[in-house]
Write a protein that holds these residues in place. Sequence first.
Motif, mmCIF file in Angstrom:
data_model
loop_
_atom_site.group_PDB
_atom_site.id
_atom_site.type_symbol
_atom_site.label_atom_id
_atom_site.label_comp_id
_atom_site.label_asym_id
_atom_site.label_seq_id
_atom_site.Cartn_x
_atom_site.Cartn_y
_atom_site.Cartn_z
ATOM 1 N N ASN A 9 -44.294 43.992 -16.535
ATOM 2 C CA ASN A 9 -44.339 42.491 -16.942
ATOM 3 C C ASN A 9 -42.902 41.623 -16.386
ATOM 4 N N GLU A 10 -42.239 42.151 -15.738
ATOM 5 C CA GLU A 10 -40.933 41.746 -15.587
ATOM 6 C C GLU A 10 -40.882 40.718 -14.209
ATOM 7 N N LEU A 11 -42.265 40.523 -13.695
ATOM 8 C CA LEU A 11 -42.014 39.717 -12.476
ATOM 9 C C LEU A 11 -41.241 38.109 -12.824
ATOM 10 N N PRO A 12 -41.557 37.560 -14.041
ATOM 11 C CA PRO A 12 -40.765 36.285 -14.302
ATOM 12 C C PRO A 12 -39.404 36.231 -14.890
ATOM 13 N N PHE A 13 -39.139 37.815 -15.077
ATOM 14 C CA PHE A 13 -37.854 37.763 -15.754
ATOM 15 C C PHE A 13 -36.806 38.707 -14.872
ATOM 16 N N LYS A 14 -35.621 38.883 -15.280
ATOM 17 C CA LYS A 14 -34.719 39.665 -14.094
ATOM 18 C C LYS A 14 -35.049 41.268 -14.316
ATOM 19 N N PRO A 15 -35.172 41.665 -13.170
ATOM 20 C CA PRO A 15 -35.597 43.130 -13.193
ATOM 21 C C PRO A 15 -34.612 43.926 -14.039
ATOM 22 N N GLY A 16 -35.355 44.947 -14.829
ATOM 23 C CA GLY A 16 -34.289 45.952 -15.461
ATOM 24 C C GLY A 16 -34.259 45.292 -17.034
ATOM 25 N N ILE A 118 -43.299 57.841 -7.242
ATOM 26 C CA ILE A 118 -44.595 57.857 -6.916
ATOM 27 C C ILE A 118 -45.381 56.544 -7.400
ATOM 28 N N HIS A 119 -44.935 56.005 -8.678
ATOM 29 C CA HIS A 119 -45.422 54.966 -8.966
ATOM 30 C C HIS A 119 -44.990 53.653 -8.029
ATOM 31 N N GLN A 120 -43.763 53.651 -7.543
ATOM 32 C CA GLN A 120 -43.331 52.689 -6.432
ATOM 33 C C GLN A 120 -44.301 52.789 -5.366
ATOM 34 N N ALA A 121 -44.683 54.128 -5.006
ATOM 35 C CA ALA A 121 -45.436 54.137 -3.600
ATOM 36 C C ALA A 121 -46.815 53.778 -3.967
ATOM 37 N N ALA A 122 -47.297 54.014 -5.096
ATOM 38 C CA ALA A 122 -48.734 53.869 -5.248
ATOM 39 C C ALA A 122 -49.084 52.358 -5.495
ATOM 40 N N TYR A 123 -48.168 51.462 -6.247
ATOM 41 C CA TYR A 123 -48.330 50.100 -6.586
ATOM 42 C C TYR A 123 -47.261 49.430 -6.003
ATOM 43 N N ARG A 124 -47.031 49.343 -4.813
ATOM 44 C CA ARG A 124 -45.948 48.799 -4.013
ATOM 45 C C ARG A 124 -45.976 47.338 -4.312
ATOM 46 N N ASP A 125 -44.619 47.168 -4.929
ATOM 47 C CA ASP A 125 -44.084 45.731 -5.130
ATOM 48 C C ASP A 125 -45.102 44.815 -6.283
ATOM 49 N N ASN A 126 -45.937 45.791 -6.859
ATOM 50 C CA ASN A 126 -46.605 45.010 -7.924
ATOM 51 C C ASN A 126 -46.628 45.663 -9.314
ATOM 52 N N THR A 127 -46.911 45.063 -10.325
ATOM 53 C CA THR A 127 -47.061 45.662 -11.794
ATOM 54 C C THR A 127 -46.509 46.920 -11.929
ATOM 55 N N PRO A 155 -27.573 38.249 -22.779
ATOM 56 C CA PRO A 155 -28.322 38.336 -23.967
ATOM 57 C C PRO A 155 -29.526 37.439 -23.864
ATOM 58 N N GLY A 156 -29.557 36.220 -23.414
ATOM 59 C CA GLY A 156 -30.275 35.134 -23.375
ATOM 60 C C GLY A 156 -31.698 35.679 -22.611
ATOM 61 N N ASP A 157 -31.413 36.580 -21.375
ATOM 62 C CA ASP A 157 -32.522 37.189 -20.822
ATOM 63 C C ASP A 157 -33.308 38.049 -21.642
ATOM 64 N N VAL A 158 -32.530 38.957 -22.429
ATOM 65 C CA VAL A 158 -33.566 39.937 -23.303
ATOM 66 C C VAL A 158 -34.192 39.281 -24.397
ATOM 67 N N THR A 159 -33.703 38.056 -24.870
ATOM 68 C CA THR A 159 -34.103 37.336 -25.901
ATOM 69 C C THR A 159 -35.346 36.558 -25.237
ATOM 70 N N ARG A 160 -35.356 35.959 -24.192
ATOM 71 C CA ARG A 160 -36.443 35.169 -23.617
ATOM 72 C C ARG A 160 -37.564 36.603 -23.366
ATOM 73 N N PHE A 161 -37.317 37.663 -22.946
ATOM 74 C CA PHE A 161 -38.306 38.526 -22.601
ATOM 75 C C PHE A 161 -39.103 39.061 -23.938
ATOM 76 N N ILE A 162 -38.649 39.209 -25.025
ATOM 77 C CA ILE A 162 -39.062 39.548 -26.285
ATOM 78 C C ILE A 162 -39.787 38.442 -26.888
ATOM 79 N N ALA A 163 -39.223 37.029 -26.592
ATOM 80 C CA ALA A 163 -39.790 36.110 -27.148
ATOM 81 C C ALA A 163 -41.467 35.479 -26.681
ATOM 82 N N SER A 164 -41.272 35.958 -25.336
ATOM 83 C CA SER A 164 -42.427 35.955 -24.483
ATOM 84 C C SER A 164 -43.605 36.742 -24.970
ATOM 85 N N HIS A 165 -43.078 37.966 -25.314
ATOM 86 C CA HIS A 165 -44.391 39.056 -25.197
ATOM 87 C C HIS A 165 -44.354 39.586 -26.828
#
Length: 373
Positions: A9-16, A118-127, A155-165
């Motif tokens: 679910n990180e596509l609208p957020f910073k990776p990681g 194996i996940h990166q190879a199976a679902y390249r660049d998505n979900t 810290p704002g990035d982490v807060t925004r991630f949990i606030a959205s989910h």
Amino acid sequence: VFVDAGSRNELPFKPGVSHVLSRVAIQKTERFSDRECIFEELEQYGGMIDCQTFRDTVAYGLSALSYSLPEVMDVLAEAVWRPQFTSEQLEMELQSVLFEIEEAISRPDPEPILTEMIHQAAYRDNTLGLPRMLIDFCADDASDTTSTGYGNITPGDVTRFIASHYTPDRMVLTGVGVDHAQFVELAERHFVNPKTSWADTDIADVDKSISQYTGGHCKIKRLGPPVVGPNPMPELTHVVLAMESPSHQRLDDFFPIAVLNSLMGGGGSFSPGGPGKGMYTQLYTNVLNRHHWIYSAIARNHSYLDSGIFALYGSAHPSQSRTLLEVLCQQFHHMASPQRPVSTAPPIILAATPLALACSLILNGQRSSWSQH
């Protein structure tokens, strides 16, 4: 507490950001000034708390003596709904994340890295293929393990991630060894219309993309240094061969795959065997017992809401890489071949496998309850 959120679910957020969340989730809150205060509160009830993040789930786990349910539920709700992230805390935990990645790369058992690949190879660049560790193993420069992306997370990035989910419709609360009526009452008190620490945070649209199985491959040279010492690990090539499997929502297909996973089993050639060690699974009898040069062969099924991966992991000396891959391909062929199906396993093994799987599920669910008595 299980939250429908993770690296997919990180596509609208910073990776990681979800990986970092697992490190900072149990820290400062409105009520507790730091992690130590949380653990001191739980210690008097024999309790412990932890948070882990996966590709599709954020999981908060708390274990304590059953009589302390009201008190520990209050601590759990405080950690979930009212965390407070600081720059100093985040900077310290980022170093811990980088160390975790370096350790995973250099450890003799590479299964976590192989699973990521194996996940990166199976679902390249998505979900499900979005990297959890911020290492793109399918890129040309995958051998560069410097993960600078974590330094951009605030810290704002982490807060925004949990606030959205973190909304009730995306959460599940479960309990083992608790009084049901009391548990429901406490759930309504702490998890229905709760007070949160992110009321003024801008919320992003949740990524509801359906996973797209692309297939593919990625390969890398050894990332970590060789293990030396009095008993050094042998030089090995590690291979994972996988195909798409059903999601855990397709029950008519999911349960047969779960039984197949148990039936294939596997392990390492060094295992002494014995009861419960899997010596009669198909990968032992058809692979490890017949090919002395194979170091390990293991079956793994990774199942998610909308897809899954059934994989065979194998390890052997680099000179046997091609033959190892051929053996793994043969096992996939045998699973579906009418001439040599998996069902040629002894009847007692076929009968025992579903029972063993059911017992494993029951024991895993009851273990925490038994440990309290």
